[in-house]
Scaffold this motif. Structure first.
Motif, PDB file in Angstrom:
ATOM      1  N   PHE A   7       0.808  -1.204   0.000  1.00 45.84           N
ATOM      2  CA  PHE A   7       0.000   0.000   0.000  1.00 45.84           C
ATOM      3  C   PHE A   7       0.851   1.268   0.000  1.00 45.84           C
ATOM      4  O   PHE A   7       0.529   2.238  -0.668  1.00 45.84           O
ATOM      5  CB  PHE A   7      -0.952  -0.003   1.199  1.00 45.84           C
ATOM      6  N   GLN A   8       1.939   1.271   0.734  1.00 45.72           N
ATOM      7  CA  GLN A   8       2.795   2.454   0.823  1.00 45.72           C
ATOM      8  C   GLN A   8       3.505   2.769  -0.490  1.00 45.72           C
ATOM      9  O   GLN A   8       4.076   3.831  -0.655  1.00 45.72           O
ATOM     10  CB  GLN A   8       3.815   2.294   1.948  1.00 45.72           C
ATOM     11  N   LYS A   9       3.477   1.839  -1.434  1.00 46.51           N
ATOM     12  CA  LYS A   9       4.123   2.065  -2.725  1.00 46.51           C
ATOM     13  C   LYS A   9       3.163   2.622  -3.768  1.00 46.51           C
ATOM     14  O   LYS A   9       3.537   2.828  -4.909  1.00 46.51           O
ATOM     15  CB  LYS A   9       4.763   0.777  -3.229  1.00 46.51           C
ATOM     16  N   ILE A  10       1.941   2.899  -3.370  1.00 45.93           N
ATOM     17  CA  ILE A  10       0.951   3.443  -4.294  1.00 45.93           C
ATOM     18  C   ILE A  10       0.888   4.954  -4.096  1.00 45.93           C
ATOM     19  O   ILE A  10       0.782   5.433  -2.964  1.00 45.93           O
ATOM     20  CB  ILE A  10      -0.428   2.806  -4.056  1.00 45.93           C
ATOM     21  N   LYS A  11       1.009   5.711  -5.198  1.00 39.57           N
ATOM     22  CA  LYS A  11       0.927   7.173  -5.106  1.00 39.57           C
ATOM     23  C   LYS A  11      -0.432   7.584  -4.558  1.00 39.57           C
ATOM     24  O   LYS A  11      -1.402   6.941  -4.863  1.00 39.57           O
ATOM     25  CB  LYS A  11       1.144   7.804  -6.489  1.00 39.57           C
ATOM     26  N   PRO A  12      -0.484   8.594  -3.726  1.00 40.86           N
ATOM     27  CA  PRO A  12       0.546   9.572  -3.408  1.00 40.86           C
ATOM     28  C   PRO A  12       1.429   9.212  -2.220  1.00 40.86           C
ATOM     29  O   PRO A  12       2.169  10.059  -1.740  1.00 40.86           O
ATOM     30  CB  PRO A  12      -0.266  10.828  -3.101  1.00 40.86           C
ATOM     31  N   ILE A  17       9.220   5.955  -3.748  1.00 39.73           N
ATOM     32  CA  ILE A  17      10.337   6.904  -3.729  1.00 39.73           C
ATOM     33  C   ILE A  17      11.408   6.405  -2.768  1.00 39.73           C
ATOM     34  O   ILE A  17      12.597   6.382  -3.105  1.00 39.73           O
ATOM     35  CB  ILE A  17       9.858   8.311  -3.292  1.00 39.73           C
ATOM     36  N   ASN A  18      10.997   6.000  -1.583  1.00 34.78           N
ATOM     37  CA  ASN A  18      11.947   5.496  -0.592  1.00 34.78           C
ATOM     38  C   ASN A  18      12.665   4.247  -1.083  1.00 34.78           C
ATOM     39  O   ASN A  18      13.868   4.103  -0.886  1.00 34.78           O
ATOM     40  CB  ASN A  18      11.238   5.216   0.735  1.00 34.78           C
ATOM     41  N   SER A  19      11.950   3.354  -1.739  1.00 41.97           N
ATOM     42  CA  SER A  19      12.568   2.132  -2.272  1.00 41.97           C
ATOM     43  C   SER A  19      13.623   2.461  -3.318  1.00 41.97           C
ATOM     44  O   SER A  19      14.725   1.912  -3.305  1.00 41.97           O
ATOM     45  CB  SER A  19      11.506   1.216  -2.886  1.00 41.97           C
ATOM     46  N   ALA A  20      13.276   3.359  -4.246  1.00 44.34           N
ATOM     47  CA  ALA A  20      14.226   3.752  -5.293  1.00 44.34           C
ATOM     48  C   ALA A  20      15.427   4.476  -4.688  1.00 44.34           C
ATOM     49  O   ALA A  20      16.570   4.248  -5.103  1.00 44.34           O
ATOM     50  CB  ALA A  20      13.530   4.638  -6.314  1.00 44.34           C
ATOM     51  N   GLN A  21      15.165   5.337  -3.717  1.00 44.55           N
ATOM     52  CA  GLN A  21      16.244   6.088  -3.069  1.00 44.55           C
ATOM     53  C   GLN A  21      17.243   5.140  -2.415  1.00 44.55           C
ATOM     54  O   GLN A  21      18.457   5.299  -2.566  1.00 44.55           O
ATOM     55  CB  GLN A  21      15.662   7.038  -2.025  1.00 44.55           C
ATOM     56  N   LYS A  23      17.646   1.826  -3.078  1.00 41.46           N
ATOM     57  CA  LYS A  23      18.231   0.889  -4.043  1.00 41.46           C
ATOM     58  C   LYS A  23      19.331   1.537  -4.882  1.00 41.46           C
ATOM     59  O   LYS A  23      20.361   0.930  -5.149  1.00 41.46           O
ATOM     60  CB  LYS A  23      17.132   0.333  -4.947  1.00 41.46           C
ATOM     61  N   TRP A  24      19.101   2.792  -5.310  1.00 42.70           N
ATOM     62  CA  TRP A  24      20.049   3.441  -6.228  1.00 42.70           C
ATOM     63  C   TRP A  24      20.757   4.646  -5.617  1.00 42.70           C
ATOM     64  O   TRP A  24      21.375   5.429  -6.324  1.00 42.70           O
ATOM     65  CB  TRP A  24      19.334   3.850  -7.514  1.00 42.70           C
ATOM     66  N   ASN A  25      20.662   4.807  -4.291  1.00 38.73           N
ATOM     67  CA  ASN A  25      21.338   5.894  -3.587  1.00 38.73           C
ATOM     68  C   ASN A  25      21.030   7.255  -4.227  1.00 38.73           C
ATOM     69  O   ASN A  25      21.923   8.022  -4.573  1.00 38.73           O
ATOM     70  CB  ASN A  25      22.851   5.645  -3.541  1.00 38.73           C
ATOM     71  N   ILE A  26      19.756   7.545  -4.395  1.00 39.50           N
ATOM     72  CA  ILE A  26      19.300   8.772  -5.043  1.00 39.50           C
ATOM     73  C   ILE A  26      19.295   9.920  -4.042  1.00 39.50           C
ATOM     74  O   ILE A  26      18.782   9.783  -2.931  1.00 39.50           O
ATOM     75  CB  ILE A  26      17.883   8.578  -5.632  1.00 39.50           C
ATOM     76  N   ASP A  27      19.857  11.049  -4.437  1.00 33.62           N
ATOM     77  CA  ASP A  27      19.825  12.262  -3.635  1.00 33.62           C
ATOM     78  C   ASP A  27      18.544  13.023  -3.990  1.00 33.62           C
ATOM     79  O   ASP A  27      18.446  13.617  -5.064  1.00 33.62           O
ATOM     80  CB  ASP A  27      21.058  13.119  -3.924  1.00 33.62           C
ATOM     81  N   LEU A  28      17.561  12.973  -3.113  1.00 38.07           N
ATOM     82  CA  LEU A  28      16.273  13.605  -3.394  1.00 38.07           C
ATOM     83  C   LEU A  28      16.384  15.121  -3.519  1.00 38.07           C
ATOM     84  O   LEU A  28      15.569  15.750  -4.192  1.00 38.07           O
ATOM     85  CB  LEU A  28      15.247  13.226  -2.327  1.00 38.07           C
ATOM     86  N   ASN A  29      17.398  15.718  -2.899  1.00 39.93           N
ATOM     87  CA  ASN A  29      17.598  17.159  -3.019  1.00 39.93           C
ATOM     88  C   ASN A  29      18.028  17.570  -4.423  1.00 39.93           C
ATOM     89  O   ASN A  29      17.890  18.724  -4.806  1.00 39.93           O
ATOM     90  CB  ASN A  29      18.627  17.649  -2.004  1.00 39.93           C
ATOM     91  N   LYS A  30      18.564  16.620  -5.178  1.00 39.85           N
ATOM     92  CA  LYS A  30      19.001  16.885  -6.552  1.00 39.85           C
ATOM     93  C   LYS A  30      18.069  16.240  -7.567  1.00 39.85           C
ATOM     94  O   LYS A  30      18.397  16.138  -8.739  1.00 39.85           O
ATOM     95  CB  LYS A  30      20.419  16.358  -6.765  1.00 39.85           C
ATOM     96  N   SER A  31      16.907  15.811  -7.112  1.00 36.37           N
ATOM     97  CA  SER A  31      15.979  15.076  -7.962  1.00 36.37           C
ATOM     98  C   SER A  31      14.817  15.947  -8.411  1.00 36.37           C
ATOM     99  O   SER A  31      14.493  16.954  -7.787  1.00 36.37           O
ATOM    100  CB  SER A  31      15.424  13.863  -7.209  1.00 36.37           C
ATOM    101  N   LEU A  32      14.191  15.518  -9.498  1.00 39.88           N
ATOM    102  CA  LEU A  32      12.999  16.167 -10.034  1.00 39.88           C
ATOM    103  C   LEU A  32      11.986  15.082 -10.353  1.00 39.88           C
ATOM    104  O   LEU A  32      12.298  14.128 -11.055  1.00 39.88           O
ATOM    105  CB  LEU A  32      13.339  16.959 -11.302  1.00 39.88           C
ATOM    106  N   PHE A  33      10.791  15.227  -9.823  1.00 38.93           N
ATOM    107  CA  PHE A  33       9.710  14.267 -10.057  1.00 38.93           C
ATOM    108  C   PHE A  33       8.840  14.834 -11.175  1.00 38.93           C
ATOM    109  O   PHE A  33       8.317  15.937 -11.070  1.00 38.93           O
ATOM    110  CB  PHE A  33       8.885  14.102  -8.776  1.00 38.93           C
ATOM    111  N   ILE A  45       5.489  16.334  -3.298  1.00 42.08           N
ATOM    112  CA  ILE A  45       5.412  17.200  -2.123  1.00 42.08           C
ATOM    113  C   ILE A  45       5.668  16.401  -0.849  1.00 42.08           C
ATOM    114  O   ILE A  45       6.448  16.820   0.012  1.00 42.08           O
ATOM    115  CB  ILE A  45       4.038  17.916  -2.065  1.00 42.08           C
ATOM    116  N   LYS A  46       5.029  15.249  -0.717  1.00 43.67           N
ATOM    117  CA  LYS A  46       5.225  14.409   0.470  1.00 43.67           C
ATOM    118  C   LYS A  46       6.666  13.957   0.620  1.00 43.67           C
ATOM    119  O   LYS A  46       7.173  13.828   1.732  1.00 43.67           O
ATOM    120  CB  LYS A  46       4.324  13.175   0.410  1.00 43.67           C
TER     121      LYS A  46
END
Length: 66
Positions: A7-12, A17-21, A23-33, A45-46
């Motif tokens: 359930f937590q993987k369904i938008k919104p 996002i957390n799983s991808a972050q 798995k691939w060490n994503i910097d959310l501060n440098k990301s664009l959705f 936003i969340k």
């Protein structure tokens, strides 16, 4: 039927996002959705990610439908 564990993987929700972050060490501060729906904007936003919502025009029989 949606399983509770997914359930937590369904938008919104931001589970995907957390799983991808993680798995691939994503910097959310440098990301664009990028999305095309209101739920995409809420997800960004969340998660605290900048977002860009694309708007598409819909045509039917060569006429713009609003």
């Amino acid at each position: 039927m949606i399983q509770i564990k997914n359930f937590q993987k369904i938008k919104p929700n931001i589970g995907m996002i957390n799983s991808a972050q993680n798995k691939w060490n994503i910097d959310l501060n440098k990301s664009l959705f990028i999305g095309d729906k209101h739920t995409d904007k809420l997800t960004a936003i969340k998660a605290g990610i900048k977002c860009k919502i694309l708007r598409f025009e819909k045509y039917q029989n060569n006429r713009l439908v609003r």
